[in-house]
Scaffold this motif. Structure first.
Motif, PDB file in Angstrom:
ATOM      1  N   ASP A 291      14.533  23.902 -10.140  1.00 37.22           N
ATOM      2  CA  ASP A 291      13.444  24.792  -9.751  1.00 37.22           C
ATOM      3  C   ASP A 291      12.103  24.061  -9.672  1.00 37.22           C
ATOM      4  N   GLY A 292      12.001  22.907 -10.423  1.00 38.89           N
ATOM      5  CA  GLY A 292      10.722  22.172 -10.438  1.00 38.89           C
ATOM      6  C   GLY A 292      10.586  21.148  -9.326  1.00 38.89           C
ATOM      7  N   ILE A 293      11.683  20.859  -8.612  1.00 45.65           N
ATOM      8  CA  ILE A 293      11.624  19.854  -7.551  1.00 45.65           C
ATOM      9  C   ILE A 293      10.860  20.410  -6.358  1.00 45.65           C
ATOM     10  N   GLU A 294       9.862  19.585  -5.887  1.00 43.81           N
ATOM     11  CA  GLU A 294       9.072  19.990  -4.733  1.00 43.81           C
ATOM     12  C   GLU A 294       9.140  18.911  -3.665  1.00 43.81           C
ATOM     13  N   SER A 295       9.329  19.257  -2.468  1.00 47.19           N
ATOM     14  CA  SER A 295       9.273  18.330  -1.337  1.00 47.19           C
ATOM     15  C   SER A 295       7.889  18.461  -0.699  1.00 47.19           C
ATOM     16  N   ASP A 296       7.083  17.321  -0.770  1.00 48.34           N
ATOM     17  CA  ASP A 296       5.688  17.372  -0.309  1.00 48.34           C
ATOM     18  C   ASP A 296       5.431  16.194   0.624  1.00 48.34           C
ATOM     19  N   PRO A 297       5.716  16.334   1.919  1.00 45.06           N
ATOM     20  CA  PRO A 297       5.524  15.246   2.886  1.00 45.06           C
ATOM     21  C   PRO A 297       4.082  14.729   2.920  1.00 45.06           C
ATOM     22  N   GLU A 298       3.127  15.615   2.757  1.00 45.61           N
ATOM     23  CA  GLU A 298       1.722  15.191   2.797  1.00 45.61           C
ATOM     24  C   GLU A 298       1.394  14.274   1.615  1.00 45.61           C
ATOM     25  N   GLN A 299       1.875  14.653   0.413  1.00 41.64           N
ATOM     26  CA  GLN A 299       1.639  13.816  -0.764  1.00 41.64           C
ATOM     27  C   GLN A 299       2.352  12.470  -0.622  1.00 41.64           C
ATOM     28  N   LEU A 300       3.539  12.480  -0.061  1.00 47.14           N
ATOM     29  CA  LEU A 300       4.266  11.230   0.164  1.00 47.14           C
ATOM     30  C   LEU A 300       3.496  10.318   1.098  1.00 47.14           C
ATOM     31  N   GLN A 301       2.918  10.890   2.144  1.00 48.87           N
ATOM     32  CA  GLN A 301       2.135  10.082   3.082  1.00 48.87           C
ATOM     33  C   GLN A 301       0.898   9.504   2.401  1.00 48.87           C
ATOM     34  N   TYR A 302       0.273  10.319   1.543  1.00 49.48           N
ATOM     35  CA  TYR A 302      -0.898   9.832   0.786  1.00 49.48           C
ATOM     36  C   TYR A 302      -0.513   8.628  -0.085  1.00 49.48           C
ATOM     37  N   VAL A 303       0.629   8.776  -0.775  1.00 50.99           N
ATOM     38  CA  VAL A 303       1.084   7.685  -1.650  1.00 50.99           C
ATOM     39  C   VAL A 303       1.357   6.430  -0.834  1.00 50.99           C
ATOM     40  N   GLU A 304       2.023   6.571   0.328  1.00 50.17           N
ATOM     41  CA  GLU A 304       2.316   5.413   1.177  1.00 50.17           C
ATOM     42  C   GLU A 304       1.037   4.737   1.645  1.00 50.17           C
ATOM     43  N   ASP A 305       0.062   5.563   2.066  1.00 52.75           N
ATOM     44  CA  ASP A 305      -1.217   5.000   2.532  1.00 52.75           C
ATOM     45  C   ASP A 305      -1.932   4.264   1.406  1.00 52.75           C
ATOM     46  N   ARG A 306      -1.878   4.872   0.228  1.00 50.90           N
ATOM     47  CA  ARG A 306      -2.553   4.249  -0.925  1.00 50.90           C
ATOM     48  C   ARG A 306      -1.902   2.909  -1.289  1.00 50.90           C
ATOM     49  N   LEU A 307      -0.604   2.869  -1.261  1.00 54.10           N
ATOM     50  CA  LEU A 307       0.106   1.617  -1.561  1.00 54.10           C
ATOM     51  C   LEU A 307      -0.187   0.550  -0.511  1.00 54.10           C
ATOM     52  N   ASP A 308      -0.275   0.953   0.769  1.00 50.46           N
ATOM     53  CA  ASP A 308      -0.622   0.003   1.829  1.00 50.46           C
ATOM     54  C   ASP A 308      -2.021  -0.575   1.593  1.00 50.46           C
ATOM     55  N   LEU A 309      -2.952   0.280   1.181  1.00 50.05           N
ATOM     56  CA  LEU A 309      -4.317  -0.169   0.899  1.00 50.05           C
ATOM     57  C   LEU A 309      -4.320  -1.202  -0.232  1.00 50.05           C
ATOM     58  N   ILE A 310      -3.599  -0.889  -1.299  1.00 51.51           N
ATOM     59  CA  ILE A 310      -3.558  -1.790  -2.450  1.00 51.51           C
ATOM     60  C   ILE A 310      -2.914  -3.125  -2.069  1.00 51.51           C
ATOM     61  N   ARG A 311      -1.831  -3.074  -1.271  1.00 49.81           N
ATOM     62  CA  ARG A 311      -1.187  -4.312  -0.838  1.00 49.81           C
ATOM     63  C   ARG A 311      -2.149  -5.175  -0.015  1.00 49.81           C
ATOM     64  N   GLY A 312      -2.933  -4.546   0.840  1.00 47.32           N
ATOM     65  CA  GLY A 312      -3.909  -5.282   1.643  1.00 47.32           C
ATOM     66  C   GLY A 312      -4.974  -5.952   0.777  1.00 47.32           C
ATOM     67  N   LEU A 313      -5.456  -5.232  -0.225  1.00 44.82           N
ATOM     68  CA  LEU A 313      -6.453  -5.808  -1.133  1.00 44.82           C
ATOM     69  C   LEU A 313      -5.870  -6.952  -1.957  1.00 44.82           C
ATOM     70  N   LYS A 314      -4.595  -6.823  -2.332  1.00 41.05           N
ATOM     71  CA  LYS A 314      -3.939  -7.892  -3.099  1.00 41.05           C
ATOM     72  C   LYS A 314      -3.837  -9.168  -2.273  1.00 41.05           C
ATOM     73  N   ARG A 315      -3.529  -9.020  -0.989  1.00 39.05           N
ATOM     74  CA  ARG A 315      -3.438 -10.205  -0.132  1.00 39.05           C
ATOM     75  C   ARG A 315      -4.767 -10.956  -0.058  1.00 39.05           C
ATOM     76  N   LYS A 316      -5.868 -10.235  -0.146  1.00 37.27           N
ATOM     77  CA  LYS A 316      -7.192 -10.847  -0.005  1.00 37.27           C
ATOM     78  C   LYS A 316      -7.793 -11.334  -1.327  1.00 37.27           C
ATOM     79  N   TYR A 317      -7.617 -10.540  -2.380  1.00 35.55           N
ATOM     80  CA  TYR A 317      -8.464 -10.752  -3.554  1.00 35.55           C
ATOM     81  C   TYR A 317      -7.728 -11.014  -4.880  1.00 35.55           C
TER      82      TYR A 317
END
Length: 568
Positions: A291-317
């Motif tokens: 009953d507690g499982i939620e499918s949230d495509p928008e939140q998943l996209q946010y997480v993916e975008d955030r991880l991409d941002l962090i990976r980009g910063l890691k490559r530089k800094y």
């Protein structure tokens, strides 16, 4: 003092174990007998340069070992401690050096391996070898100021130490000023870059550990549907009669017959009952989890975008969020410095002026002290030169200080504001000139001997070696050198290679170096001479190859006179 020197397979010496004593030692022998090899061997054990040519022909290696007997408060013990070398100041010091035929070298002090640099540092406290090449150092004016400062003792050296500290600070500040003044265009470029990087990193608002949390969250969101389906199926299997109901019926059957064989059936019944309650509990938990499982495509996209941002910063800094934040702090500090360049420049200039003033004040104190010391040194050298049959010579230390003015401040150097030159006039009425313009080889030897005599009491080196310091002198001058060496040996151990009988007869201990040819090989031996042997060697030095009764009588007379002089 140097107690013993052992040499094996070095040049023409196959093996020699030589014992030494307190006082004045001379080493004599025919030209080419190998007297200089002893000096080379002693030079090796105190860090001198070695080469494969020193190894005796046909041998794998040359070995030199020296045994020193030193007082418990000798400076070398403190030096050993600073280098981490084990020692006991109540025992003798053993120094060993090996040279291989391939040119490799190894050194040991008290059995412990040391580098050549370490050996040289130790050797500076043990042996001072004066050869003909040292006349060249006497001619270099840059050495004169160093000798003068050594003569000045602890008070002068303390002022010099304070000055050196200020001078190093002055160089550092001037380097910072130079860098700041000569990098304006680069600074502007770096300022723009820092602004961009700071905005990029700051906008991300990274938190330590955030990337690990996002990875875990992404995994949960990506597999939400799969988790929901599997958990729902598991819940259904337990709840639709195939799971718990089957276990319940099994419990009922065992309950009916447990009384017939309680010892065997009761434990199984208990296990089934436990399993039922456990399965029932899991079923309820599965329902709650489903009953507690939620499918949230928008939140998943946010997480993916955030991880991409962090990976980009890691490559530089940086490889982690912690490293990125550390880089942010660093460039923020650098940006602030660049933005405050004018203020920093003014601050550095003010600091430079303050340090310069302090350094110049110390340089003046140092210069004033040097002038007092220069007068003392000149007087003492003239006393020694008089004893060395150079009474007509005049000697001064010409100490020149750079001018100072408000409009043109003095350019301080690593040694202060002074330049020192040893000036001399060898004949009355002649003007003082730098040493290299007036002194002959024999005079240079005597000037160096005067300096060594003065500094022997200052540097506390227990062993002084003179390689033909009497070259270019004869007659009364040779006798004066001999007497000076004998006096010098009252406070330290003195060795001299000489061809002059006037010097040899004044020695406390006389060693003959002799070359022999056996079975087409050359061998050199070192023998301490006593009695008749010493008379014969002095007679050879007086008369050449043929020794006559007359030369032997002259040699005995010289020895008797020498004993009288030393006693006086």
């Amino acid at each position: 003092m140097l107690h013993e020197l052992s040499i094996r397979n070095m040049a023409v010496i196959e093996e020699a174990n030589i014992h030494f004593h307190q006082g004045f030692h001379v080493l004599t022998g025919e030209t080419g007998a190998g007297k200089s090899i002893l000096i080379d061997a002693l030079s090796l054990v105190v860090g001198g340069r070695g080469s494969a040519d020193m190894v005796r022909y046909g041998c794998d290696k040359a070995e030199v070992e020296a045994l020193f007997d030193l007082s418990g408060d000798h400076p070398v013990w403190q030096r050993l401690q600073s280098l981490g070398i084990q020692h006991d100041s109540s025992e003798m010091l053993i120094v060993r050096r090996e040279l291989t035929a391939t040119g490799k070298s190894s050194s040991r002090v008290n059995g412990q391996l040391v580098t050549i640099t370490m050996l040289r540092e130790i050797g500076e406290s043990l042996v001072n070898i004066h050869g003909q090449h040292e006349h060249q150092s006497l001619l270099k004016s840059e050495q004169h100021l160093e000798w003068l400062d050594m003569y000045g003792g602890a008070e002068l050296l303390d002022i010099k130490r304070q000055y050196n500290e200020q001078y190093e600070q002055l160089l550092l500040v001037r380097s910072q000023l130079h860098e700041l003044e000569n990098s304006s265009r680069h600074n502007m470029q770096m300022q723009d870059l820092y602004h961009f990087q700071i905005e990029e990193i700051s906008a991300a608002k990274l938190k330590p550990g955030e990337d690990e949390e996002l990875l875990e969250q992404r995994k949960m969101l990506m597999y939400a549907e799969k988790r929901s389906a599997s958990v729902n199926e598991a819940y259904g299997l337990l709840n639709d009669g195939q799971g718990l109901d089957a276990i319940s019926r099994a419990i009922s059957r065992l309950t009916d017959i447990v009384s017939y064989d309680e010892s065997a059936l009761a434990p199984m019944l208990e296990q089934l009952q436990t399993a039922y309650y456990a399965a029932e509990d899991v079923m309820y938990q599965l329902r709650g989890y489903r009953d507690g499982i939620e499918s949230d495509p928008e939140q998943l996209q946010y997480v993916e975008d955030r991880l991409d941002l962090i990976r980009g910063l890691k490559r530089k800094y940086g490889e982690s969020i912690e490293e990125i934040n550390a880089y942010l702090a660093k460039i923020t500090e650098e940006r602030d410095k660049l933005e405050n360049r004018d203020e920093l420049l003014a601050e550095l200039k003010e600091r430079e002026a303050d340090i310069y003033a302090a350094a110049y004040e110390l340089a003046q104190q140092l210069s004033s002290r040097r002038r007092e010391v220069a007068e003392r040194l000149a007087k003492e050298i003239k006393v020694h030169l008089m004893e060395l049959q150079m009474g007509a010579a005049n000697f001064e230390v010409d100490l020149v200080s750079m001018p100072h003015g408000e409009s043109s401040p003095v350019r301080l150097s690593a040694t202060g504001i002074d330049q020192a030159v040893f000036m001399m006039s060898t004949n009355p009425g002649e003007p003082l000139k730098p040493l290299h313009k007036v002194a002959s080889g024999g005079e240079m030897s005597r000037i160096m001997l005067a300096l060594k005599t003065i500094f022997a009491a200052i540097d506390q080196i227990p062993v002084l070696v003179f390689d033909e310091v009497d070259t270019g002198v004869s007659g009364r001058a040779a006798q004066a050198i001999a007497e000076k060496l004998s006096k010098l040996a009252k406070g330290c151990q003195v060795f001299s290679i000489t061809h002059l009988p006037q010097v040899a007869c004044m020695a406390d201990h006389h060693y003959e170096i002799r070359k022999q040819f056996v079975a087409e090989r050359t061998y050199t031996s070192v023998t301490e001479l006593y009695g008749e042997q010493r008379i014969n060697e002095l007679a050879r030095m007086l008369g050449g190859v043929e020794i006559t009764e007359k030369t032997k009588h002259h040699a005995q007379e010289m020895l008797d006179l020498a004993i009288g002089l030393k006693g006086a």
